[in-house]
Design a protein around this motif. Structure first.
Motif, PDB file in Angstrom:
ATOM      1  N   TYR A 110      68.418 -18.670  -9.532  1.00  0.00           N
ATOM      2  CA  TYR A 110      68.016 -17.336  -9.967  1.00  0.00           C
ATOM      3  C   TYR A 110      67.362 -17.388 -11.351  1.00  0.00           C
ATOM      4  N   GLY A 111      66.718 -18.516 -11.656  1.00  0.00           N
ATOM      5  CA  GLY A 111      66.111 -18.649 -12.973  1.00  0.00           C
ATOM      6  C   GLY A 111      65.098 -17.568 -13.279  1.00  0.00           C
ATOM      7  N   ASP A 159      74.796 -22.878 -15.089  1.00  0.00           N
ATOM      8  CA  ASP A 159      73.858 -23.192 -14.013  1.00  0.00           C
ATOM      9  C   ASP A 159      74.470 -24.247 -13.096  1.00  0.00           C
ATOM     10  N   CYS A 181      74.725 -18.938 -12.358  1.00  0.00           N
ATOM     11  CA  CYS A 181      73.342 -18.947 -11.869  1.00  0.00           C
ATOM     12  C   CYS A 181      73.125 -20.088 -10.886  1.00  0.00           C
ATOM     13  N   SER A 222      66.201 -23.362 -13.140  1.00  0.00           N
ATOM     14  CA  SER A 222      67.015 -22.376 -13.857  1.00  0.00           C
ATOM     15  C   SER A 222      67.563 -22.925 -15.168  1.00  0.00           C
ATOM     16  N   SER A 280      70.925 -25.913 -10.200  1.00  0.00           N
ATOM     17  CA  SER A 280      69.843 -25.240  -9.475  1.00  0.00           C
ATOM     18  C   SER A 280      68.609 -26.145  -9.400  1.00  0.00           C
TER      19      SER A 280
END
Length: 348
Positions: free
Chosen positions: A8-9, A33, A5, A40, A36
């Motif tokens: 794109y949370g 993650d 990710c 996220s 981010s």
């Protein structure tokens, strides 16, 4: 299941819920993650707090997508592994359908199916399996080389974890075509299976997709695809019959696609950017497959370019050319959708 990710949370809850809702299989989710800035990590931690099957790794420094993929893949257990971007989804029953094929065919190391594209709300998924297709790895590689392209999208793929261990993750030299190179290398280790007649995953199309934002340009896409083929042939294709013939077939296919795109760009009255891209595509075709310089497609491009230089206007009106392209794209989409139905084996 590994869910990388970056920013794109807002997609994470739907992505993870789709995995946790899979019937007939035991699932674990590892969200990685990559530092981010959109929060996220907080979303991921909340999902982990709500379900013990979810774990989270949070990077303090951005590591990039390949390192993120590989860290996640190295940290998961289980018999099978799926890499699912946080903006994509799996369909109901996807994992059960894939594992059924893998368990019935121990020679198969990778299963894929069909990934439907969507923008906001995914359409209803087809879930009734029509058949399976199982190729020996060398046969699948041959088909892919002759087509010159990647018939598999990432969210639809399930690999045996032991196969992933042997592959060692994604190659840092191929950040653009890493998936494609992975599939080729997997096929060198065993068979490839396909679940036919169903939708195995959803691929979200939006302006921030990596392939449209970081690696824009047909010339870049085709060059990176060719480089993936070359890495594979140089390092991983020792057990594949007729490597030289397949290498030539792959180069021919990529060159042919480059020339076809170049012709399409010129025939409808190009902009300066179109002309520049077409020129790069022609140069790429002749570089990777020198006989392309005397091919019919190259000659057609020469005629179109000459007409354009003389100011005679487009050979085909731009609207008609766009319509023809949509028709060609739809035919190709339908062919891809049906890919693998031939030589299908009956379900046990």
């Amino acid at each position: 299941m590994v869910v990388p990710c970056y920013n794109y949370g807002h997609f994470l809850p739907d992505c993870v819920q789709g995995v946790l809702s899979q019937d007939g299989v035991d699932v674990d989710v590892l969200i990685v993650d990559d530092c981010s800035p959109d929060g996220s990590a907080e979303v991921a931690r909340r999902l982990a707090a709500e379900d013990p099957r979810v774990r989270v790794i949070v990077h303090e420094v951005n590591a990039g997508h390949i390192a993120t993929y590989n860290e996640g893949l190295a940290a998961v257990d289980g018999d099978y592994v799926v890499l699912l971007s946080a903006d994509d989804l799996v369909t109901p029953g996807s994992f059960q359908r894939a594992t059924a094929l893998l368990e019935a065919h121990p020679e198969v190391v990778m299963v894929h199916g069909f990934a439907r594209t969507f923008t906001d709300v995914p359409p209803p998924a087809r879930t009734e399996v029509r058949s399976w297709t199982v190729w020996p790895g060398a046969e699948w590689i041959g088909r892919v080389c002759r087509a010159g392209g990647n018939p598999v999208a990432t969210p639809e793929v399930m690999l045996r974890n032991e196969t992933m261990r042997k592959l060692g993750g994604y190659d840092t030299r191929a950040p653009h075509a890493g998936d494609f190179l992975m599939w080729l290398r997997a096929a060198a280790l065993g068979g490839i299976g396909r679940v036919n007649g169903v939708d195995q995953a959803y691929y979200r199309v939006h302006g921030n997709n990596m392939h449209t934002s970081q690696f824009a340009g047909a010339d870049t896409d085709l060059r990176k695809r060719h480089e993936a083929f070359e890495i594979f042939f140089d390092e991983d294709a020792g057990s594949v019959p007729d490597v030289d013939g397949l290498r030539s077939a792959a180069s021919l296919a990529v060159a042919r696609e480059a020339l076809a795109i170049a012709c399409s760009l010129i025939e409808a009255g190009p902009s300066e950017d179109d002309r520049a891209l077409a020129g790069r595509l022609v140069a790429l075709a002749e570089e990777i497959y020198p006989p392309a310089a005397s091919s019919r497609l190259r000659q057609r491009y020469g005629r179109l370019a000459q007409r354009d230089a003389e100011g005679k206007g487009p050979l085909v009106p731009r609207g008609v050319s766009a319509f023809n392209k949509r028709v060609r794209d739809h035919v190709e989409w339908r062919r891809w959708r049906r890919n693998g139905v031939e030589s299908a084996v009956k379900l046990p």
